[in-house]
Scaffold this active site. Structure first.
Site, PDB file in Angstrom:
ATOM      1  N   TYR A 103      42.796  38.536  33.608  1.00 17.39           N
ATOM      2  CA  TYR A 103      42.240  39.214  32.431  1.00 17.39           C
ATOM      3  C   TYR A 103      41.758  38.210  31.381  1.00 17.39           C
ATOM      4  CZ  TYR A 103      41.986  42.598  28.591  1.00 17.39           C
ATOM      5  OH  TYR A 103      41.553  43.389  27.552  1.00 17.39           O
ATOM      6  N   GLU A 157      38.375  52.086  32.701  1.00 19.43           N
ATOM      7  CA  GLU A 157      37.385  51.825  31.645  1.00 19.43           C
ATOM      8  C   GLU A 157      35.970  51.747  32.211  1.00 19.43           C
ATOM      9  OE1 GLU A 157      36.913  48.449  28.213  1.00 19.43           O
ATOM     10  OE2 GLU A 157      38.924  49.178  28.631  1.00 19.43           O
ATOM     11  N   ASP A 201      41.334  48.928  30.186  1.00 17.58           N
ATOM     12  CA  ASP A 201      41.748  47.528  30.046  1.00 17.58           C
ATOM     13  C   ASP A 201      43.039  47.434  29.247  1.00 17.58           C
ATOM     14  OD1 ASP A 201      39.651  46.649  31.514  1.00 17.58           O
ATOM     15  OD2 ASP A 201      38.618  45.592  29.893  1.00 17.58           O
TER      16      ASP A 201
END
Length: 693
Positions: free
Chosen positions: A314, A8, A111
């Site tokens: 994350y 990303e 992601d």
């Protein structure tokens, strides 16, 4: 065989490239060892605007606009007065196309979430690519996590439901946002922006602000008593609220004539308090706002930065738990952050069934270095919570005693700490904060022995005056909570738990919703509070009873999107619902044009003509030479039409409550019209006037 990996962001691509040996840097990608590694720079592809379907002009007969199929275009940027394809996006797409062409297969490393999936799928669809792809799904960017992820790739079609959910969300936002904004703009002949998620959020902020502003505080009186046992002073509070001071004085006289209190009931128990759960994004944002004043958006940016620096996992997660396999790693992680805990570790935050795409935000064990002050603050919050979560329960002995004088009942609450457990991590700071919120509870090193029927002397008794308080204005932390619960005022934990699945937006999008409303000048930050602007209040007044502003309905859409992701609902069923919803919204909003007020005119106090009109921001005389006007925003409040009418007809308004001075203090006053037709404040019980500057 050549494999293309698409990440990303460039920083993530560089980490992956290093691990797979793609060390040769090219323009927009890296290659080596049979890999080409490129990146997307966020959303390169977007849904086309109405103009692409031939709907440039705003016309009621064109609504609702329902593209079938939706067209994809390159991300747009504004140049002069028009939108063009972003040159940087065009350049990177050209690179991605060449990387896809070179490759035999693709590994998707965007992601691991709804938006990350959509970013890749839109590019894949736009470039009309047919190559097979696998999915890299990881919760942290450490070398170990990337290597493990690459050796456990899953076929791309395992994530089709995630894509269908992301696509449905994207198209729903387009359908509701475009159609509702156009419908209201046509009906009210102005430029309005409405949205599937932003408008219910605006409605929540406005509703709370209006409730708070219009709240009339009512005084009431309570009696508190002081007694003593084993050298300990016990302050008990009466359970009765007296509506008048006189009735409180009567009760006080009766009480003093008794000069003693009888113990009615004693409840005494030892209980453990489990540690707080690990952080998900919303919980981290709420705590960072409460403790450090960070906006939700700032906390998300910092958490994303810590993730990209491999220091925490994350951030865009909605889970506050970890799975059993991650729990096995906890002792190692604790050692890496310089902390050891006695076994067995607390399992309060361990539950496989409550971990969805990603587990809670935890440290990775990588040593933190080169962090900014704000990054250290958020990192320390994550570390402290991690240590707390696996520490033992704290243990307290609590006591609740009811006293009576024969007529009135008084309660006394106290507790003693037996063992701090998890509370020792932050040396009881959180406990102190909790105590401030519940100041009626006494903290004692030992609790006195009291038995039912026991008689104690009345040492003192007094009356205290109180005032009813409005619900406080939203702060960013409480607004996030309200969004999480779809605007429902839910007090008890069980109901809150049931509502938790049905919020407005997702943990990943809530910060952006708040920032969008601020950017559009619909809400603003006022110290720690979030309040609507005049523009936001005007929009709310128009849409408050319409479906577009219904928070619960928006929450139910989020629930449906989650069901698509879980494979429990077909995406086309959701689309049918949204299409029908959009038709209803357009009908409701377009009907407002027939409801539109024909604004009455009033006699101008300055020129005497029947020529004063009341508008959204100002009341003014329509005679060009007159110049009489009164702005409707005065010291933080919005003057109603009745207020303006009173001012221009009788020269004064009723008492205006909740005005705010330049020093930030609130006050009440009338607004009066002077001989020179300017306004000033007149305070109750004071002869002097203070001119408004």
């Amino acid at each position: 065989m050549t494999t293309c990996i698409i990440a990303e962001k460039p920083s993530v691509a560089r980490d992956i490239a290093r691990i797979v040996g793609a060390t040769s840097k090219q323009d927009g990608y890296m290659e080596g060892c049979g890999y080409v590694v490129t990146w997307a720079m966020g959303h390169l592809i977007a849904l086309a605007m109405p103009e692409a379907y031939g709907f440039s002009a705003y016309k009621a007969e064109n609504l609702p606009i329902r593209p079938n199929p939706f067209q994809l275009i390159v991300r747009q940027v504004r140049k002069d007065k028009e939108y063009i394809s972003d040159p940087a996006a065009l350049k990177q797409l050209k690179v991605i196309r060449s990387c896809f062409d070179k490759a035999d297969r693709i590994i998707v490393a965007t992601d691991a979430g709804r938006e990350g999936e959509l970013i890749f799928r839109y590019i894949y669809q736009y470039l009309d690519c047919r190559k097979p792809f696998d999915r890299l799904w990881i919760s942290s960017l450490t070398d170990k996590a990337i290597r493990e992820g690459l050796s456990n790739l899953k076929p791309g079609n395992c994530y089709d439901n995630l894509y269908y959910s992301a696509k449905a969300r994207s198209e729903a936002d387009w359908l509701v946002g475009i159609n509702a904004s156009r419908a209201l703009s046509i009906a009210r002949k102005g430029g309005y922006s409405l949205g599937r998620v932003q408008t219910p959020t605006l409605a929540m902020v406005c509703r709370r602000y209006i409730e708070n502003r219009n709240f009339s505080s009512v005084p009431y009186w309570k009696i508190s008593v002081l007694t003593e046992k084993e050298g300990v002073s016990l302050k008990a509070i009466g359970i009765t609220d007296y509506e008048s001071e006189a009735s409180a004085q009567t009760a006080l006289a009766t009480l003093r004539s008794q000069s003693r209190l009888t113990v009615e009931t004693v409840v005494r128990k030892v209980a453990g308090t489990p540690p707080p759960l690990l952080y998900d994004l919303t919980a981290l944002q709420k705590d960072a706002n409460k403790r450090h004043g960070f906006s939700a958006d700032k906390t998300l940016s910092i958490a994303q930065s810590l993730y990209e620096k491999k220091i925490t996992t994350y951030p865009r997660t909605g889970s506050r738990y970890i799975s059993e396999d991650v729990f096995e790693e906890v002792p190692v992680l604790l050692r890496k952050i310089g902390k050891t805990l006695s076994n067995p570790l607390n399992r309060h935050s361990v539950d496989n069934t409550k971990v969805t795409d990603h587990h809670a935000i935890i440290p990775t064990g990588e040593p933190p270095s080169g962090l900014s002050t704000d990054e250290i603050t958020i990192y320390q919050m994550v570390v402290n919570r991690f240590i707390e979560a696996f520490s033992p329960d704290s243990e307290e002995e609590r006591m609740l005693v009811r006293f009576t004088d024969g007529t009135n009942t008084f309660t006394w609450k106290a507790y003693r700490q037996i063992s701090l457990g998890w509370k020792a991590v932050q040396k009881g700071k959180e406990v102190e904060a909790e105590k401030k919120e519940d100041s009626d509870e006494q903290i004692l090193s030992s609790l006195p022995n009291l038995t039912e029927g026991e008689v104690l002397p009345l040492v003192n008794a007094e009356i205290t005056e109180h005032k009813t308080k409005p619900k406080p204005l939203y702060t960013e932390a409480t607004l996030l909570s309200a969004m999480e619960n779809a605007g429902k005022e839910v007090e008890d934990a069980e109901s809150k738990k049931a509502m938790a699945e049905c919020g407005i937006g997702t943990p990943a999008t809530r910060a952006n919703i708040i920032e969008t409303l601020i950017l559009r000048d619909y809400i603003r930050r006022d110290k720690k509070s979030i309040i609507p602007t005049e523009k936001g209040l005007a929009v709310y007044e128009i849409v408050k009873d319409k479906k577009i502003a219904n928070a619960e309905m928006t929450g139910s859409w989020e629930l449906a999107l989650a069901a698509i992701e879980a494979g429990k609902m077909p995406a086309d069923k959701f689309s049918q619902g949204i299409n029908s919803y959009v038709g209803t919204i357009c009908e409701e909003l377009l009907s407002l044009s027939s409801e539109q007020k024909s604004y009455p005119v009033y006699r101008c106090p300055k020129c005497g003509q029947q020529s004063v009109g009341i508008y959204a921001k100002v009341a003014k005389c329509r005679h060009e030479t007159c110049g009489f006007h009164v702005f409707r925003e005065v010291s933080g409040i919005h003057l109603s039409e009745d207020n303006i009418r009173d001012l221009i007809s009788s020269g004064r308004t009723p008492i205006l409550k909740g005005l705010t001075s330049k020093a930030g203090k609130t006050f009440n006053a009338r607004l009066v019209l002077g001989e020179d037709y300017t306004t000033s404040f007149e305070f109750e019980n004071k002869k002097g006037k203070q001119r408004r500057r």
